[in-house]
Design a protein around this motif. Sequence first.
Motif, PDB file in Angstrom:
ATOM      1  N   TYR B 227       0.835  -1.200   0.000  1.00 26.64           N
ATOM      2  CA  TYR B 227       0.000   0.000   0.000  1.00 26.64           C
ATOM      3  C   TYR B 227       0.874   1.256   0.000  1.00 26.64           C
ATOM      4  CZ  TYR B 227      -3.311   3.466   1.826  1.00 26.64           C
ATOM      5  OH  TYR B 227      -4.069   4.584   2.017  1.00 26.64           O
ATOM      6  N   LYS B 230       2.700   1.712  -3.323  1.00 27.20           N
ATOM      7  CA  LYS B 230       1.804   2.215  -4.376  1.00 27.20           C
ATOM      8  C   LYS B 230       1.522   3.698  -4.178  1.00 27.20           C
ATOM      9  CE  LYS B 230      -0.512  -2.147  -5.105  1.00 27.20           C
ATOM     10  NZ  LYS B 230      -1.781  -2.842  -4.885  1.00 27.20           N
ATOM     11  N   LYS B 231       1.405   4.091  -2.915  1.00 19.84           N
ATOM     12  CA  LYS B 231       1.172   5.524  -2.656  1.00 19.84           C
ATOM     13  C   LYS B 231       2.356   6.366  -3.125  1.00 19.84           C
ATOM     14  CE  LYS B 231      -1.154   7.246   0.847  1.00 19.84           C
ATOM     15  NZ  LYS B 231      -1.853   7.491   2.125  1.00 19.84           N
ATOM     16  N   TYR B 234       1.924   6.619  -6.864  1.00 20.39           N
ATOM     17  CA  TYR B 234       0.904   7.603  -7.263  1.00 20.39           C
ATOM     18  C   TYR B 234       1.382   9.028  -7.028  1.00 20.39           C
ATOM     19  CZ  TYR B 234      -2.731   4.150  -8.189  1.00 20.39           C
ATOM     20  OH  TYR B 234      -3.464   3.149  -8.736  1.00 20.39           O
ATOM     21  N   SER B 285      -6.914   7.759  -6.397  1.00 12.04           N
ATOM     22  CA  SER B 285      -6.267   6.549  -5.906  1.00 12.04           C
ATOM     23  C   SER B 285      -5.445   6.852  -4.667  1.00 12.04           C
ATOM     24  CB  SER B 285      -5.356   5.964  -6.978  1.00 12.04           C
ATOM     25  OG  SER B 285      -6.067   5.751  -8.165  1.00 12.04           O
ATOM     26  N   LEU B 286      -4.738   7.965  -4.729  1.00  7.61           N
ATOM     27  CA  LEU B 286      -3.847   8.308  -3.626  1.00  7.61           C
ATOM     28  C   LEU B 286      -4.609   8.466  -2.307  1.00  7.61           C
ATOM     29  CD1 LEU B 286      -0.873   9.068  -2.944  1.00  7.61           C
ATOM     30  CD2 LEU B 286      -1.550  11.444  -3.283  1.00  7.61           C
ATOM     31  N   SER B 288      -7.449   7.078  -1.543  1.00  8.31           N
ATOM     32  CA  SER B 288      -8.391   5.990  -1.243  1.00  8.31           C
ATOM     33  C   SER B 288      -7.798   5.021  -0.228  1.00  8.31           C
ATOM     34  CB  SER B 288      -8.780   5.252  -2.519  1.00  8.31           C
ATOM     35  OG  SER B 288      -7.649   4.591  -3.012  1.00  8.31           O
ATOM     36  N   ALA B 290      -6.693   1.300   1.423  1.00  9.08           N
ATOM     37  CA  ALA B 290      -5.763   0.299   0.910  1.00  9.08           C
ATOM     38  C   ALA B 290      -6.433  -0.691  -0.043  1.00  9.08           C
ATOM     39  CB  ALA B 290      -5.129  -0.466   2.068  1.00  9.08           C
ATOM     40  N   ILE B 293      -7.151   0.912  -3.677  1.00  9.66           N
ATOM     41  CA  ILE B 293      -6.123   1.732  -4.345  1.00  9.66           C
ATOM     42  C   ILE B 293      -5.898   1.327  -5.805  1.00  9.66           C
ATOM     43  CG2 ILE B 293      -4.107   0.342  -3.662  1.00  9.66           C
ATOM     44  CD1 ILE B 293      -2.801   3.177  -3.029  1.00  9.66           C
ATOM     45  N   ASP B 294      -6.281   0.089  -6.169  1.00 16.24           N
ATOM     46  CA  ASP B 294      -6.044  -0.363  -7.544  1.00 16.24           C
ATOM     47  C   ASP B 294      -7.207  -0.096  -8.491  1.00 16.24           C
ATOM     48  OD1 ASP B 294      -3.513  -1.272  -7.125  1.00 16.24           O
ATOM     49  OD2 ASP B 294      -4.154  -3.275  -6.497  1.00 16.24           O
TER      50      ASP B 294
END
Lengths: 527, 444
Positions: B227, B230-231, B234, B285-286, B288, B290, B293-294
């Motif tokens: 998570y 991914k952040k 983004y 997405s950022l 949202s 966990a 997020i996708d």
Amino acid sequence: MKQERKTKFPALFFLGVEVSPLRYLYFKNLKVMDFPMFHLDWLNDRVLIAIIAILHVFINHSLAVGFIPYIVWLEQKGVKNASKDQVTDLEWDNFIYQKMKVAFIITTTIGAMSGVGIWFSAALISPASIGSLIRVFYLAWFIEWIVFVTEVILILIYFLTWKNSNVSLKSKLKHIKFGWYLSIFSWITMAIIVAILGFMMDPGNWNNQHSLINGVTNPIYLPQLLFRTPTAMLVAGVVGMLLTTLFTSKDSEMRNKAIKYAGQWILGWLPLSILGAIYYWNVMPEAMKANMATAVGSIEFAQYYDLLKYFIVGAAFLSVILALFAWIKPQQIRFAHVVIPCLFVFGFLGIFERVREFIRKPYVIGNYMYSNLLRKEDYPLYKKDGILPYMTYTSVTEITEENKILAGRDIFMNTCSRCHTANPNGVNSIVYVFERMYGFGKPLDENSMKAYIPNMHNGRTYMPPFPGNKKELDALVAYIKNIQQTGESLEGVQTTGIKVNPKNNASLIAEKMEKAKKEQEKQLTQK
Amino acid sequence: MLLQVNIPIPKDIPLPLPLPEWLLVILLVISFLLHIIFINLMVGGSLVTLWAQIKGLKNKDYDTFAHEVAKTITVNKSIAVVLGVAPLLSINTLYTIYFYSANALTGFAWIMIIPLVTIAFLLTYLHKYTWDSLEKNKQLHIGIIASAVAIFLFIPLIFLTNVNLMMFPEKWAEVQGFLSALMLPNVLPRYFEFIGACIAVTGIFIVWYNSRKNYPVEQIYSSFTRYELKKIGYSIGILGLSLQILFGLIVLFTLPSKGISYSVIAVMGGAGSFLALALWFSYQSLISEADKIDTHLKKIIFSVLAFMVFYGGSRQMYRHNSLYKHQELVAFHTAEFQKLSKEARENPTEEKPELQVDESLGEYAKGAAIFNQYCAACHKPKEKLVGPPVTEMSSIYANNVDGLKNWIKAPGKKRPDYPQMPGFPQLSEEELNELSKYILSVKN
């Protein structure tokens, strides 16, 4: 006012590309081009291409085409020699992996970039010829590109999955099989490129048939491929042995084994390489002579050709000695022993390429475009009016006593600068070549040069005929004499920029075009 | 009028295009997009690596993150280079005179691309393979990737300068070398837009890279979770997209008016809206949770790809508009020249330079004329020039005409202090007879 007809291709509507009749004409009937001249007045333009191209050939042959099968072969040996409970001899496998790593790093950096460098340097130095070749060989090069992309992706996979494949025998064998596919692909890229090279040297067909098939059926295609393939393997074996001497400690058992294998590999390919070389060496001059009366008949060619002979014999001899020694007494082989044969086989490869390039002269594209980038069929026009009026970039169009040397400089740039430098200290400088004939340090005699230049292509068949008229010859000779006196050098457009020919600028041509259009309309209405 | 005097109208290649023009344009645009995606990943990846590694001096997980991104650079760069060949071929074919002229005018910078990129590539390998051995020398290790980044940031300037210069033949006469061409309007805004794109594409790539099921995040990182990674992706993406939108607007307003049309603006506007869309979804997405997020990732990728197709398309339209008129002039000029060349070919004024036969020399006249044409540049009757004087020949071959003829056809080398003579196999038997007759007649 008549509206110009425009048609739109549906597929291109989105891109807004419109095709007008004139535009169609533009792409159907293009003739002769002229480019701003990039020029290196010390290094010599050709040397730039040569350095990049030879570097590329060295890396391509020794670390890709020949090296990958050599590595896969050794990787296979590791599996064969492993004890029953192991997938492979791990120490050996890691050592072969290290060798592959060297090849991988060099081919994907210097190898790849020197390949691109050939395009870049050719675009700078020989734009007219490379531009023509691309128009003809676009599809061949496009196919080559697809094969090449595949090769690079396969190389990445082969190298990056090496370590992971060691978990089971099944995956290791799959990895090895993959390596063999990769070997085939890298060989195919070479086979296509050789066809393209072959075609460029097939003058008779350039004007009639533009297809890759002509490249493949070219009389020197097969000899060249039969020679290059085993030679690449041979060079790879020598380079592989060199890497072994660098990577392993003296007297280790692994080192002896690897050196022995390299010796066997070299001995296996060497006879084929020699046969290929002999075949090629015998077939080339005849094949080329039959096609054109060119540089092949000249003394300079004979000298290169002799040198090539010595290098073939020398490289073969040294390789045999090295390989036999490696086989019988691998523990005695040191880095110093391998480095000399290694330099020799590289030298051999280098001279081979030099000879192949020399054969083309005086043309850059056989019977079509001379090495000064002027097309043969335009020579009568240049002879009649001189070349300056037709050059896009020159400040002089009428030669007078005052602007003679300036005119000579522009003529030199447009007709001599692809092979000669002006700077008396430059490589193959024009002053040097004349002084070599008429005596070093002596003032050049304008009358002798004027007698020589129009006839030079008769005696020195690798030279293209001088394209200009009488006045331009005088100007050129005055310029050459002047640089002998002043030592002045000639800067290319990359530093000086360009001067647009006052007879060829946009306003004059636009006016002419308008007139021609009106003329055409008048004829149409009269009908 | 005054301006036009400085616009060159070169002539083009006499060979037809290998494929229909529209097909070449499509191949150019598509293959270029493929190439540029990997270039984006290479440049953006090295920028992100540098940033993360510096951050990693304090937080070990950032160092690991940098290492993970660094591993992708060397792969992406290999694909980027090889994918670049097809668009290079296509632009060379479609815009031969324009592209090559721009290359020559910026020649030094253009050819420097080769060694510079090679060095940058070697540096990225060095950086990747010394991660452990330079553990104690972080400054040096960071210095290596910083040097690669510096080169990667410089190279696009050369490319952009070239593709910009090729569209403006009216500027060619003003340009003196790379730096002056770099200063033409629109190069720098395009450059910064491109850097934004590199960062954006890399950010999205990082999100995708870390969402792969078989990628063992837990084993690689000590505290970072999927998570969080991914952040980071983004955030990088949002930074890049914002830069792109900002500089994209500047590009639009600084475009030289020559190639602008309503359709160019419309397509560029379309490209811009896709960027905005990608930015909006990235932001969503950022912020949202966990588990969600996708949800927008596919939409973001689609928007960015659509942006690229639209933007690439608009650039091609602009190029087409800019060069359209000039290409017509080139076509006309080329056709004119062709006509003249054909006329000259069909009515040759002088065949080969005719032999200047001086009849007063009687039976030696023809031989003397041949001598003047082929030999006089190197041989004088009584003194040494390049080769020995004719009198020497006549004494050596006085009773050996065949020897003389054979020598002329295929000379050897016998005098160490003279250069070797070229052969004259093109002379006919009759010409050789006349020539030797003349040579043997010259006596002291």
